[in-house]
Design an enzyme around this catalytic site. Structure first.
Site, short mmCIF file in Angstrom:
data_model
loop_
_atom_site.label_atom_id
_atom_site.label_comp_id
_atom_site.label_asym_id
_atom_site.label_seq_id
_atom_site.Cartn_x
_atom_site.Cartn_y
_atom_site.Cartn_z
N ALA A 171 0.90 -1.35 0.15
CA ALA A 171 0.20 0.05 -0.02
C ALA A 171 0.86 1.55 -0.38
CB ALA A 171 -1.01 -0.03 1.24
N THR A 181 3.28 -7.54 3.62
CA THR A 181 3.26 -7.93 2.15
C THR A 181 4.13 -9.15 1.85
OG1 THR A 181 2.60 -5.56 1.62
CG2 THR A 181 3.78 -7.01 -0.13
N TYR A 233 5.25 -11.32 3.12
CA TYR A 233 4.86 -12.88 3.44
C TYR A 233 3.48 -13.40 3.08
CZ TYR A 233 8.40 -12.09 6.97
OH TYR A 233 9.56 -11.93 7.64
N GLN A 275 1.46 -15.08 0.52
CA GLN A 275 1.88 -16.30 -0.34
C GLN A 275 0.74 -16.41 -1.29
OE1 GLN A 275 2.12 -19.61 2.26
NE2 GLN A 275 4.16 -19.29 3.10
N GLU A 311 -8.80 -20.54 -4.20
CA GLU A 311 -8.60 -20.47 -3.02
C GLU A 311 -10.00 -20.46 -2.21
OE1 GLU A 311 -6.02 -17.36 -1.67
OE2 GLU A 311 -4.28 -18.17 -2.68
N ASP A 344 0.38 -0.64 15.04
CA ASP A 344 0.73 0.91 15.40
C ASP A 344 -0.01 2.01 14.66
OD1 ASP A 344 3.13 -0.07 16.72
OD2 ASP A 344 4.00 -0.51 14.89
N HIS A 357 -5.92 -17.55 10.05
CA HIS A 357 -5.82 -18.27 8.98
C HIS A 357 -5.74 -19.86 9.50
CE1 HIS A 357 -3.79 -20.28 5.75
NE2 HIS A 357 -4.01 -18.95 4.83
N ARG A 416 -12.60 -18.80 5.33
CA ARG A 416 -11.55 -19.15 6.33
C ARG A 416 -12.23 -19.24 7.78
NH1 ARG A 416 -6.80 -15.04 4.41
NH2 ARG A 416 -6.02 -16.43 2.92
N HIS A 428 -4.40 -13.76 11.69
CA HIS A 428 -3.57 -13.51 10.21
C HIS A 428 -4.10 -12.03 9.99
CE1 HIS A 428 -2.30 -14.76 6.48
NE2 HIS A 428 -3.29 -14.20 6.03
N ARG A 468 -12.70 -11.51 5.32
CA ARG A 468 -11.84 -11.24 4.11
C ARG A 468 -11.83 -12.43 3.14
NH1 ARG A 468 -5.83 -11.24 2.64
NH2 ARG A 468 -6.03 -13.03 4.04
N SER A 514 -6.66 -8.92 -0.49
CA SER A 514 -6.08 -7.97 0.45
C SER A 514 -5.19 -7.00 -0.30
CB SER A 514 -5.60 -8.33 1.69
OG SER A 514 -4.57 -9.39 1.36
#
Length: 519
Positions: free
Chosen positions: A14, A44, A46, A48, A116, A221, A242, A290, A351, A386, A391
């Site tokens: 982003a 980002t 990670y 997959q 998916e 944060d 997840h 999910r 996740h 989601r 994402s």
């Protein structure tokens, strides 16, 4: 006092996309990107699975992708947002490709589209099983070619600067963002970064829980800073777990992710006895959304007392598997799992948070001149849950829309805003013992994991709220008398996020998507 035209907090897809677009459009404008770790460390990196985008108009359609997203969101998606995100996907994909991102193709030269959980068609573009890493690589290369972008690694954003730091009255009771106070982790000094426009893209909240697929930096944060600046934060009760993080008994904190695409590839979930169980919970079995799969695994584990279930890949074409999931295969090999003979022990892990800082269709928050993008934001796309691989797409679409709006309003912003004061640490001292910070952090994570997990109850939520209240009080006392450190700021932010999740969970009176309360 560093002064920039634009300030970007975060270096994931982003923030990078927004920074790149602004820098190329305005080569005479200055842009600072601050990131609290190395520039490559983000959620980002990670990611997959890949990015959902309709390319095959014969077996798929925009309407199917829209419908799949709405179904996963369980009635809480903003349908207008869903429609434009899905429809703009091909344009954003083309930009990524033009910037040098490589996606896997099949034998005939067409993109190899994965499928998916929750998707009704093959529509996931990917780069092996390290799609996020590949996108970030390409974007960083492009950003580094922009001479007007300064990247400040190991710089921790402590707080957004608004009127509550200045001796000025609010106009229309709405605050304005003038930049941020940023801690240089090498010099240990907090500097004032002034900016006309600030983009907050600092990622997720995974480490509010004991087990998460997120990297260590994901401590909420941005959401906490925006909340303190009186931005509106919503839907924090919808934390997506997840279903299949790799179970390693000795490993705590970040869990290795076994991509949802592995189940799309044909892998099956089994209990410790080797029996399948998903047919008891949903007609889609392993390809259910999910929230359903995570609750099913959680229920099976509670019923049996086991610490994990299995993901069975033994029946799959392992040559094709290695081509598609080399990173996952190598990880399994490294801990002694032979996928031709052994099943993978998996457990649900925190996740993705579907809520965050509420923004409009242009990425603008309630705080003037503060844009929010990526997992830090709540756009209305995800609703209560989601849909897999939406994402990265959301981040790209909203980075683009935020860029367009930034261009539109830039000249309307006052060039000479009030001067924010320098950060004062008068009367504070270095902590004698960091154990107070680390202990409270572990306690927050234990409270959230034990009482505010996949399945919740009013009794457990009230108990969590009561226990967290004491930690909030202790930490605020510590914060006022102690010199700022990343560890202390992260603790304060985690507590803020935990409290938001608990209170918004108590306020929700209907089970939706990823939120499930027994009473």
């Amino acid at each position: 006092m560093p002064k920039f035209d634009y300030l970007v907090i975060g270096s994931g897809v982003a923030g990078l996309t927004y920074a790149l677009k602004v820098a190329k459009r305005f080569p005479d404008k200055t842009l600072a990107m601050v990131t609290k770790s190395h520039e490559t460390e983000s959620n980002t990196k990670y990611a997959q699975g890949g990015m959902a985008v309709v390319l095959d108009k014969v077996s798929d359609s925009y309407q199917q992708h829209i419908q799949d997203t709405l179904v996963a969101g369980d009635g809480l998606c903003d349908e207008e947002v869903v429609r434009f995100v899905v429809n703009e996907a091909p344009d954003r994909l083309k930009e990524l490709i033009d910037w040098g991102t490589k996606f896997d193709k099949g034998k005939q030269g067409k993109y190899d589209l994965g499928k998916e959980g929750g998707h009704s068609a093959h529509r996931i573009v990917h780069h092996k099983d390290i799609t996020g890493f590949e996108i970030q690589r390409a974007l960083l290369e492009q950003v580094h070619e922009c001479p007007n972008v300064s990247v400040f690694a190991h710089h921790f954003a402590v707080d957004l600067i608004t009127e509550h730091h200045l001796d000025v009255e609010l106009v229309d009771k709405s605050r304005t963002c003038f930049g941020a106070y940023v801690l240089d982790e090498k010099t240990k000094k907090i500097e004032t970064y002034k900016a006309k426009i600030t983009m907050l893209a600092s990622g997720g909240i995974g480490h509010v829980y004991q087990n998460t697929t997120n990297p260590q930096i994901a401590t909420g944060d941005g959401i906490a800073m925006a909340y303190r600046a009186q931005a509106h934060v919503k839907h924090m009760e919808f934390v997506q777990f997840h279903p299949t993080a790799l179970y390693e008994s000795e490993r705590k904190g970040q869990n290795f992710l076994i991509s949802e695409a592995v189940r799309g590839f044909g892998a099956l979930l089994r209990d410790k006895k080797g029996e399948p169980f998903m047919q008891k919970y949903d007609d889609r079995e392993e390809l259910a959304s999910r929230d359903i799969v995570s609750r099913a695994i959680d229920f099976e584990m509670k019923k049996s007392g086991d610490e994990y279930v299995y993901l069975d890949c033994r029946h799959l074409d392992l040559v094709a598997f290695e081509k598609h999931f080399p990173n996952i295969l190598n990880k399994c090999k490294s801990i002694g799992i032979d996928l031709s003979k052994d099943m993978i022990p998996v457990v649900p892990a925190a996740h993705y948070v579907c809520g965050g800082v509420e923004v409009n269709i242009h990425g603008q928050s309630r705080v003037k001149n503060l844009f929010v993008c990526g997992e830090t934001s709540c756009t209305g796309l995800h609703g209560a849950n989601r849909l897999a691989s939406n994402s990265l797409l959301e981040a790209l679409v909203y980075a683009h829309r935020s860029y367009l709006k930034s261009v539109e309003i830039f000249d309307q912003i006052d060039d000479n805003p009030p001067e924010p004061p320098a950060w004062s640490e008068k009367g504070t001292m270095h902590p004698k013992e960091l154990i107070l910070i680390t202990h409270n952090r572990k306690e927050v994570q234990a409270i959230m994991s034990n009482y505010v997990g996949i399945i919740r109850s009013t009794e457990r939520l009230n108990r969590a709220s009561k226990r967290l209240k004491l930690i909030i009080e202790e930490t605020e006392v510590l914060y006022k008398k102690t010199k700022i450190s990343p560890q202390l700021s992260e603790l304060r932010n985690l507590i803020t996020v935990a409290n938001l999740i608990i209170q918004q969970s108590l306020n929700r009176d209907e089970n939706k998507g990823g939120f499930y309360r027994t009473d």
